[in-house]
Design an enzyme around this catalytic site. Structure first.
Site, PDB file in Angstrom:
ATOM      1  N   TYR A  73     -18.825 -40.912   4.886  1.00  0.00           N
ATOM      2  CA  TYR A  73     -18.785 -40.326   3.650  1.00  0.00           C
ATOM      3  C   TYR A  73     -19.874 -39.492   3.065  1.00  0.00           C
ATOM      4  O   TYR A  73     -19.714 -38.188   2.748  1.00  0.00           O
ATOM      5  CB  TYR A  73     -18.183 -41.081   2.346  1.00  0.00           C
ATOM      6  CG  TYR A  73     -17.736 -40.494   1.350  1.00  0.00           C
ATOM      7  CD1 TYR A  73     -16.516 -40.076   1.073  1.00  0.00           C
ATOM      8  CD2 TYR A  73     -18.555 -39.975   0.300  1.00  0.00           C
ATOM      9  CE1 TYR A  73     -15.930 -39.430   0.014  1.00  0.00           C
ATOM     10  CE2 TYR A  73     -18.152 -39.361  -0.888  1.00  0.00           C
ATOM     11  CZ  TYR A  73     -16.817 -38.827  -0.866  1.00  0.00           C
ATOM     12  OH  TYR A  73     -16.165 -38.225  -1.918  1.00  0.00           O
ATOM     13  N   PHE A 125     -12.799  -7.379   1.372  1.00  0.00           N
ATOM     14  CA  PHE A 125     -11.886  -8.379   2.136  1.00  0.00           C
ATOM     15  C   PHE A 125     -11.074  -9.007   1.026  1.00  0.00           C
ATOM     16  O   PHE A 125     -11.349  -9.469  -0.186  1.00  0.00           O
ATOM     17  CB  PHE A 125     -12.556  -9.429   2.868  1.00  0.00           C
ATOM     18  CG  PHE A 125     -11.595 -10.180   3.805  1.00  0.00           C
ATOM     19  CD1 PHE A 125     -11.098  -9.660   4.680  1.00  0.00           C
ATOM     20  CD2 PHE A 125     -11.353 -11.382   3.285  1.00  0.00           C
ATOM     21  CE1 PHE A 125     -10.090 -10.300   5.401  1.00  0.00           C
ATOM     22  CE2 PHE A 125     -10.382 -12.339   4.028  1.00  0.00           C
ATOM     23  CZ  PHE A 125      -9.764 -11.525   5.070  1.00  0.00           C
ATOM     24  N   THR A 126      -9.678  -9.488   1.227  1.00  0.00           N
ATOM     25  CA  THR A 126      -8.850  -9.961   0.295  1.00  0.00           C
ATOM     26  C   THR A 126      -9.316 -11.146  -0.351  1.00  0.00           C
ATOM     27  O   THR A 126      -9.348 -10.916  -1.519  1.00  0.00           O
ATOM     28  CB  THR A 126      -7.584 -10.264   1.053  1.00  0.00           C
ATOM     29  OG1 THR A 126      -7.937 -11.184   2.227  1.00  0.00           O
ATOM     30  CG2 THR A 126      -6.777  -9.219   1.783  1.00  0.00           C
ATOM     31  N   ASP A 216     -21.240 -11.385   4.331  1.00  0.00           N
ATOM     32  CA  ASP A 216     -20.174 -12.091   4.905  1.00  0.00           C
ATOM     33  C   ASP A 216     -20.085 -12.065   6.538  1.00  0.00           C
ATOM     34  O   ASP A 216     -20.021 -10.968   6.891  1.00  0.00           O
ATOM     35  CB  ASP A 216     -18.729 -10.995   4.378  1.00  0.00           C
ATOM     36  CG  ASP A 216     -17.398 -11.837   4.907  1.00  0.00           C
ATOM     37  OD1 ASP A 216     -17.551 -12.649   5.915  1.00  0.00           O
ATOM     38  OD2 ASP A 216     -16.432 -11.698   4.406  1.00  0.00           O
ATOM     39  N   LYS A 259     -13.477 -17.946  12.587  1.00  0.00           N
ATOM     40  CA  LYS A 259     -13.740 -16.641  13.339  1.00  0.00           C
ATOM     41  C   LYS A 259     -14.862 -16.899  14.435  1.00  0.00           C
ATOM     42  O   LYS A 259     -14.545 -17.577  15.441  1.00  0.00           O
ATOM     43  CB  LYS A 259     -13.885 -15.258  12.384  1.00  0.00           C
ATOM     44  CG  LYS A 259     -12.815 -14.854  11.680  1.00  0.00           C
ATOM     45  CD  LYS A 259     -12.155 -15.871  10.804  1.00  0.00           C
ATOM     46  CE  LYS A 259     -10.985 -15.215   9.965  1.00  0.00           C
ATOM     47  NZ  LYS A 259     -11.414 -14.989   8.693  1.00  0.00           N
ATOM     48  N   ARG A 383      -2.120  -4.333   7.203  1.00  0.00           N
ATOM     49  CA  ARG A 383      -3.336  -4.117   6.340  1.00  0.00           C
ATOM     50  C   ARG A 383      -3.039  -2.803   5.919  1.00  0.00           C
ATOM     51  O   ARG A 383      -3.498  -1.664   6.492  1.00  0.00           O
ATOM     52  CB  ARG A 383      -4.520  -4.375   7.458  1.00  0.00           C
ATOM     53  CG  ARG A 383      -4.844  -5.604   7.413  1.00  0.00           C
ATOM     54  CD  ARG A 383      -5.342  -6.322   6.287  1.00  0.00           C
ATOM     55  NE  ARG A 383      -5.786  -7.664   6.374  1.00  0.00           N
ATOM     56  CZ  ARG A 383      -5.366  -8.682   5.663  1.00  0.00           C
ATOM     57  NH1 ARG A 383      -4.189  -8.570   4.889  1.00  0.00           N
ATOM     58  NH2 ARG A 383      -5.880  -9.952   5.868  1.00  0.00           N
ATOM     59  N   PHE A 449       0.333 -10.177   0.113  1.00  0.00           N
ATOM     60  CA  PHE A 449       0.783  -9.997   1.253  1.00  0.00           C
ATOM     61  C   PHE A 449       1.392 -11.303   2.286  1.00  0.00           C
ATOM     62  O   PHE A 449       1.844 -11.401   3.178  1.00  0.00           O
ATOM     63  CB  PHE A 449      -0.242  -9.451   2.251  1.00  0.00           C
ATOM     64  CG  PHE A 449      -1.591 -10.022   2.194  1.00  0.00           C
ATOM     65  CD1 PHE A 449      -2.390  -9.866   1.246  1.00  0.00           C
ATOM     66  CD2 PHE A 449      -1.856 -10.942   3.360  1.00  0.00           C
ATOM     67  CE1 PHE A 449      -3.744 -10.538   0.995  1.00  0.00           C
ATOM     68  CE2 PHE A 449      -3.001 -11.566   3.023  1.00  0.00           C
ATOM     69  CZ  PHE A 449      -3.791 -11.392   2.291  1.00  0.00           C
TER      70      PHE A 449
HETATM   71  C1  LIG Z   1     -11.168 -14.468   7.405  1.00  0.00           C
HETATM   72  C2  LIG Z   1     -12.129 -13.824   6.486  1.00  0.00           C
HETATM   73  C3  LIG Z   1     -12.656 -14.260   5.089  1.00  0.00           C
HETATM   74  C4  LIG Z   1     -12.175 -15.564   4.619  1.00  0.00           C
HETATM   75  O1  LIG Z   1     -12.229 -16.749   5.482  1.00  0.00           O
HETATM   76  P1  LIG Z   1     -11.153 -17.984   5.754  1.00  0.00           P
HETATM   77  O2  LIG Z   1     -11.706 -18.820   6.347  1.00  0.00           O
HETATM   78  O3  LIG Z   1      -9.761 -17.302   6.029  1.00  0.00           O
HETATM   79  O4  LIG Z   1     -10.957 -18.550   4.137  1.00  0.00           O
HETATM   80  C5  LIG Z   1     -13.526 -13.792   4.743  1.00  0.00           C
HETATM   81  N1  LIG Z   1     -13.935 -12.593   4.980  1.00  0.00           N
HETATM   82  C6  LIG Z   1     -13.512 -12.117   6.110  1.00  0.00           C
HETATM   83  C7  LIG Z   1     -14.219 -10.680   6.662  1.00  0.00           C
HETATM   84  C8  LIG Z   1     -12.529 -12.719   6.969  1.00  0.00           C
HETATM   85  O5  LIG Z   1     -11.887 -12.065   8.020  1.00  0.00           O
END
Ligand SMILES: *Cc1c(COP(=O)(O)O)cnc(C)c1O
Length: 459
Positions: A73, A125-126, A216, A259, A383, A449
């Protein structure tokens, strides 16, 4: 020897069969999914280019690491491996694991933003913008104009426009800008990179005004590859060294491990400032878990730590970028309108040019994604206007870019798959005038979306 293709720098040890479907099965599946590719079942998909998020193939080394999960933990050994990887490869002092990138965005937004603040970013970004706005911030787009033009040739279309950044500082005051969010690469601009020179200048300007630089970092390795390829002085530098320099210009980063860390789940918030880190640890227990696991199992942190080291291997990232570029090249040769230059993780179809007879309010990119699936079983993502959502007054944001993203998962598909995708898109392009738009029949209040539903417009 110059090779036509950069062959896969890995061998296949495990295979996952994919389903083949008929056109009538796909028509039925698309209708049931409300013409939204997010709502398809993956078993109905032939080649899945919805996203490169969490869809990577892990290596044997990462899978071996999964067996070494220390599921304690608190104080898991795997947390320390992750912390070491983030320090060695990214160069940040502190790391707070989160279940994925948006978990880190939530925490950063809450600890850094006050209601009424402004957060500039090189495009949005969304989830990033949604969390900033939820914390009370106004978003300001400070990306260079070229990023909004799908045909503009610029080696670093993700760059911050320093004049726009300065104008915002002059207009609202530096005290209202807790940080600038710099995405490397810029997903919504088409995976376009930011140059080292630009990072250096943005950082200097921000620091002059007491504004922090938060990355980011989601696709930072891809960005490093483009710097190595395109920027003077970096041609023979190791990817790891370039990455370290990039992050030396910032104060922290949110990361979606799904990613560039080559894992199926995971993320983190990285920080240099001890006080901010303290605040982050207070919040992470509320939203994610203990600061030493943050919503991840020990095995997940181990896989991510190992993925971080693997991701900076030159041959890995070269193959990835070249494979994406190959698909873009095949489409461009056939006259299909795509965003150029091709970015790091995806080929973006320009739906405005592909379907000029469909107005933006009839969702051309959404339409194209649906039709590509019906035609071929290839799943892509909108997109454009649907992803952009609505402003505070309830009006659609009308983004200049109206795109369909063909996103390539890491280490998953071969060049033969890329050929199938290219053939399908080209076949659709040849009958594009027959395609009709959509109307929206269900719309959720945020991040629409993901779950919005549509139906084809009558003649
Ligand atoms: C995917 C992504 C995020 C968010 O990450 P999640 O792991 O999907 O929550 C933020 N910024 C960018 C540029 C992304 O491609």
């Amino acid at each position: 020897m110059e090779r036509k293709l950069i062959a896969e720098p890995f061998k296949i040890k495990v295979v996952e069969p994919i389903t083949m479907t008929s056109r009538s099965q796909r028509e039925h599946a698309m209708e049931a999914a409300g013409y939204n590719t997010f709502l398809l079942n993956s078993r109905d998909v032939y080649i899945d280019l919805l996203t490169d998020s969490g869809t990577s193939a892990m290596s044997d080394n990462q899978w071996a690491g999964m067996m070494l999960g220390d599921e304690a933990y608190a104080g898991s050994a795997n947390f320390h491996h992750l912390e070491t990887a983030v320090r060695e490869i990214y160069g940040f002092n502190y790391v707070v694991p989160t279940h994925q990138g948006r978990g880190a965005e939530n925490i950063l937004s809450r600890i850094a933003i006050k209601p009424g603040d402004w957060v500039p970013g090189n495009m949005y970004f969304t989830t990033t913008r949604a969390h900033q706005e939820l914390a009370g911030a106004n978003f300001a787009d400070v990306i260079i104009d070229e990023a909004h033009d799908p045909q503009a040739a610029h080696p670093f279309k993700g760059n911050v426009d320093l004049n726009k950044f300065q104008e915002l500082i002059d207009r609202v005051g530096a005290g209202k800008i807790p940080y600038i969010c710099v995405a490397v690469t810029v997903n919504l601009a088409g995976g376009q990179p930011v140059s080292m020179e630009n990072l250096r200048e943005v950082s200097a300007m921000a620091r002059n005004h007491g504004i922090k630089v938060m990355f980011d970092a989601t696709r930072c390795v891809e960005n490093a590859y483009f710097i190595r390829e395109r920027e003077d002085g970096y041609q023979n530098k190791p990817i790891a060294e370039i990455l370290k320099e990039m992050f030396s210009y910032g104060d922290g980063a949110t990361m979606s491990g799904k990613k560039d860390c080559l894992v199926n789940i995971g993320g983190f918030l990285a920080l240099n400032d001890a006080e901010l880190y303290q605040k982050a640890t207070q919040l992470v227990v509320l939203f994610e878990g203990m600061p030493s696991y943050g919503g991840l199992a020990g095995r997940d942190m181990e896989a991510m730590a190992r993925g971080i080291y693997e991701s900076v291997d030159y041959y890995y990232i070269q193959h990835r970028i070249e494979q994406v570029r190959y698909l873009g090249g095949e489409l461009a040769k056939a006259g299909v309108p795509i965003v150029e230059p091709v970015g790091g993780h995806a080929v973006f179809l320009d739906a405005r040019q592909f379907l000029p007879h469909i107005p933006q309010e009839q969702f051309p990119a959404q339409t194209l994604a649906a039709q590509l699936y019906i035609e071929s079983g290839v799943r892509s993502m909108e997109r454009g206007i649907v992803s952009a959502g609505r402003d505070k007054n309830g009006k659609h944001y009308l983004p200049k870019l109206e795109l369909v993203r063909l996103t390539i998962p890491r280490r998953v598909y071969t060049y033969a798959h890329m050929d199938v995708v290219a053939e399908a898109v080209i076949a659709l392009f040849e009958q594009r005038h027959l395609i009709k738009g959509l109307e929206m029949v269900y719309e959720p209040p945020v991040l629409r979306f993901f779950t919005a539903r549509f139906r084809p417009l009558a003649q």
